[in-house]
Design a protein around this motif. Structure first.
Motif, mmCIF file in Angstrom:
data_model
loop_
_atom_site.group_PDB
_atom_site.id
_atom_site.type_symbol
_atom_site.label_atom_id
_atom_site.label_comp_id
_atom_site.label_asym_id
_atom_site.label_seq_id
_atom_site.Cartn_x
_atom_site.Cartn_y
_atom_site.Cartn_z
ATOM 1 N N THR A 175 -36.194 -21.472 20.240
ATOM 2 C CA THR A 175 -37.403 -21.115 19.681
ATOM 3 C C THR A 175 -37.660 -22.625 19.084
ATOM 4 O OG1 THR A 175 -37.464 -18.899 19.764
ATOM 5 C CG2 THR A 175 -38.824 -19.793 19.163
ATOM 6 N N PRO A 176 -38.850 -23.274 19.261
ATOM 7 C CA PRO A 176 -39.435 -24.295 18.606
ATOM 8 C C PRO A 176 -39.769 -23.840 17.202
ATOM 9 C CG PRO A 176 -40.669 -24.271 20.463
ATOM 10 C CD PRO A 176 -39.784 -22.635 20.600
ATOM 11 N N LYS A 177 -39.274 -24.300 15.791
ATOM 12 C CA LYS A 177 -40.109 -24.377 14.420
ATOM 13 C C LYS A 177 -40.923 -23.904 13.808
ATOM 14 C CE LYS A 177 -34.664 -25.328 13.543
ATOM 15 N NZ LYS A 177 -33.980 -25.999 12.956
ATOM 16 N N GLN A 178 -41.650 -25.384 14.250
ATOM 17 C CA GLN A 178 -43.244 -25.630 14.581
ATOM 18 C C GLN A 178 -43.782 -25.666 15.272
ATOM 19 O OE1 GLN A 178 -42.161 -29.332 12.322
ATOM 20 N NE2 GLN A 178 -43.735 -28.459 11.962
ATOM 21 N N ALA B 265 -37.273 -29.004 21.887
ATOM 22 C CA ALA B 265 -37.222 -27.565 21.894
ATOM 23 C C ALA B 265 -38.484 -27.181 22.694
ATOM 24 C CB ALA B 265 -36.856 -26.466 20.959
ATOM 25 N N HIS B 266 -39.925 -27.951 22.243
ATOM 26 C CA HIS B 266 -40.557 -27.726 22.675
ATOM 27 C C HIS B 266 -40.897 -28.423 24.160
ATOM 28 C CE1 HIS B 266 -43.415 -26.948 19.636
ATOM 29 N NE2 HIS B 266 -42.687 -27.338 18.781
ATOM 30 N N ALA B 267 -40.611 -28.978 24.377
ATOM 31 C CA ALA B 267 -40.136 -29.722 25.966
ATOM 32 C C ALA B 267 -40.166 -28.745 26.818
ATOM 33 C CB ALA B 267 -40.052 -31.000 26.436
ATOM 34 N N VAL B 268 -38.729 -27.807 27.147
ATOM 35 C CA VAL B 268 -38.427 -26.858 27.393
ATOM 36 C C VAL B 268 -39.275 -25.321 27.805
ATOM 37 C CG1 VAL B 268 -36.413 -25.150 27.705
ATOM 38 C CG2 VAL B 268 -35.508 -27.770 27.370
ATOM 39 N N ARG C 26 -32.320 -31.740 27.023
ATOM 40 C CA ARG C 26 -31.864 -32.105 26.517
ATOM 41 C C ARG C 26 -30.996 -33.250 26.338
ATOM 42 N NH1 ARG C 26 -27.984 -27.713 26.006
ATOM 43 N NH2 ARG C 26 -29.609 -26.984 24.510
ATOM 44 N N LYS C 27 -30.888 -33.659 27.909
ATOM 45 C CA LYS C 27 -30.574 -34.753 27.898
ATOM 46 C C LYS C 27 -30.631 -35.885 27.695
ATOM 47 C CE LYS C 27 -26.626 -35.261 29.547
ATOM 48 N NZ LYS C 27 -24.816 -36.155 28.474
ATOM 49 N N PHE C 28 -32.448 -35.579 27.949
ATOM 50 C CA PHE C 28 -33.340 -37.047 28.286
ATOM 51 C C PHE C 28 -33.689 -36.930 26.711
ATOM 52 C CE2 PHE C 28 -38.239 -37.184 27.765
ATOM 53 C CZ PHE C 28 -38.192 -38.394 28.199
ATOM 54 N N PHE C 29 -33.497 -36.191 26.084
ATOM 55 C CA PHE C 29 -34.623 -36.561 24.455
ATOM 56 C C PHE C 29 -33.418 -37.030 23.316
ATOM 57 C CE2 PHE C 29 -37.654 -33.795 25.610
ATOM 58 C CZ PHE C 29 -38.919 -34.262 24.629
ATOM 59 N N ALA C 30 -32.401 -36.744 24.103
ATOM 60 C CA ALA C 30 -30.993 -37.704 23.347
ATOM 61 C C ALA C 30 -30.715 -39.028 23.967
ATOM 62 C CB ALA C 30 -29.626 -36.826 23.854
ATOM 63 N N ARG C 31 -31.103 -39.237 24.888
ATOM 64 C CA ARG C 31 -31.404 -40.829 25.014
ATOM 65 C C ARG C 31 -32.121 -41.424 24.665
ATOM 66 N NH1 ARG C 31 -29.067 -44.862 24.886
ATOM 67 N NH2 ARG C 31 -28.280 -45.958 26.903
#
Length: 407
Positions: A216-219, A353-356, A384-389
């Motif tokens: 869940t997005p925190k903000q 988190a927001h993208a998902v 997760r892989k996309f934003f980590a890279r």
């Protein structure tokens, strides 16, 4: 929608088949097509088909449209039947007969539909056969994504159709695509090679593990973007997120419009080469004549501020960016480009988190339950892989160094 519905019709008709042996995908498909032809001539079979499909409609987000189509199923069947006489040809078109790189994907679609049939739901032996076929197809798809040529083909296509038209951003676009796409292909390979989990998420095998859950997005997303701060220009202040996003989108749209003929030529080469026989010349003429105009009209449906407002990077209609001259826009954009990279590097988990959440609410929730589970799980892993890279690229400064090299 229509191809999916027709496929669902064919799958539902297999209810009438009482064969106890596990048929091949090709034979199953041909049996379904023949059953569809038979139903077009038999009112009792047609009535059974409508009942079966009404249950399938209830499991989708398009129940109303599906039900309206069912009301006209007699007419649809009557019109389609003459084109389905050659069952082998039909199933070859559906990638069920013969072997191509997309055959496993087509078989997964058929197996999902077969799972909805009463003969599968009430027969443990048949259910296990469906599970086994799913795992075999999933492994094949894993091998497809593991192939270096697949990664190269996807990467080169995006670079040709997108990056080449990105103007000054084409080098940074190439760097981004070259870095991210191989990682995503590797993740897709892993997703499909974990065949038990994949088929469990599709609802074609019994659950073997608890599906991934969304964080869940925190903000709120707009509050996250606000944390980037503001920038000052000769026309006032603007949120940095809005300024940088709008500048980027407007610049890309302008470049895409200017280079639309080159994109149209690339589309023509990619599409018409795959059109068979006498249709090739017509395809070339049509695409050459109209594709550039279609792209122009499509691009003009969008504007940078509208796109960025939808992404929640902007929160008001007026913008300090609108009245600025291009040189000042570019200068301010590059002055703060590294701040944007730093923000992405520090907040990639929150952006993930927001993208998902966005993919889940706009895509996965609209799918049938089993496919929704697979969609959600895949979205979590790929995002997760996309934003980590992307964060790694941001830390390196590779993108800004290319975009702002001559400014």
């Amino acid at each position: 929608m229509k191809p999916v519905l027709i496929f669902a019709v064919l799958a539902a008709l297999a209810i009438g088949s009482q064969a106890k042996d596990a048929p091949t995908a090709c034979n199953s498909c041909k049996s379904m097509v023949q059953n569809f032809i038979d139903a077009s001539k038999d009112q009792m079979k047609m009535a059974q088909l409508k009942i079966s499909l009404s249950m399938l409609c209830a499991g989708t987000s398009h129940q109303s449209d599906c039900s309206k189509t069912l009301d006209k199923l007699d007419y649809i069947a009557f019109k389609l039947a003459p084109y389905l006489v050659d069952t082998s040809a039909v199933c070859s078109k559906l990638q069920m007969c013969g072997e191509t790189q997309f055959s496993p994907l087509a078989r997964l679609a058929m197996l999902y539909l077969k799972k909805s049939e009463s003969i599968v739901a009430n027969d443990n032996i048949m259910r296990q056969q469906v599970c086994d076929e799913c795992q075999a197809s999933s492994s094949q798809l894993g091998q497809l994504f593991a192939d270096d040529f697949t990664s190269y083909a996807v990467k080169s296509t995006i670079q040709r159709l997108v990056c080449r038209s990105a103007g000054k951003a084409h080098k940074s676009c190439n760097i981004f695509v070259s870095s991210v796409i191989p990682d995503l292909m590797t993740e897709m390979r892993d997703i499909f090679q974990e065949k038990e989990l994949m088929c469990s998420n599709m609802g074609l095998c019994s659950a073997t593990a608890k599906p991934l859950t969304r964080e869940t997005p925190k903000q709120p997303l707009n509050e996250l973007w606000k944390s980037m701060g503001t920038i000052k220009s000769s026309n006032g202040e603007e949120l940095m997120s809005c300024f940088e996003c709008t500048l980027s989108m407007d610049t890309l749209l302008e470049e895409f419009i200017d280079k639309r003929q080159g994109t149209a030529d690339d589309i023509q080469a990619a599409v018409c080469a795959k059109v068979v026989g006498a249709w090739t010349a017509g395809c070339n003429d049509f695409v050459h004549m109209y594709m550039s105009t279609v792209l122009f009209l499509t691009y003009n449906q969008f504007d940078g501020k509208g796109i960025c407002t939808a992404m929640h990077t902007c929160e008001k209609k007026e913008s300090a960016l609108l009245a600025l001259a291009k040189p000042e826009k570019a200068m301010i954009g590059c002055e703060h480009c590294q701040a944007v990279e730093q923000f992405i590097a520090q907040n990639h988990e929150a952006l993930h988190a927001h993208a998902v959440e966005g993919i889940y609410s706009n895509v996965c929730q609209k799918l049938p339950t089993a496919l929704g589970t697979m969609c959600e799980s895949s979205a979590i892993r790929l995002s997760r892989k996309f934003f980590a890279r992307t964060a790694e690229l941001a830390v390196s400064g590779a993108v800004c160094s290319q975009v702002c090299v001559n400014i």
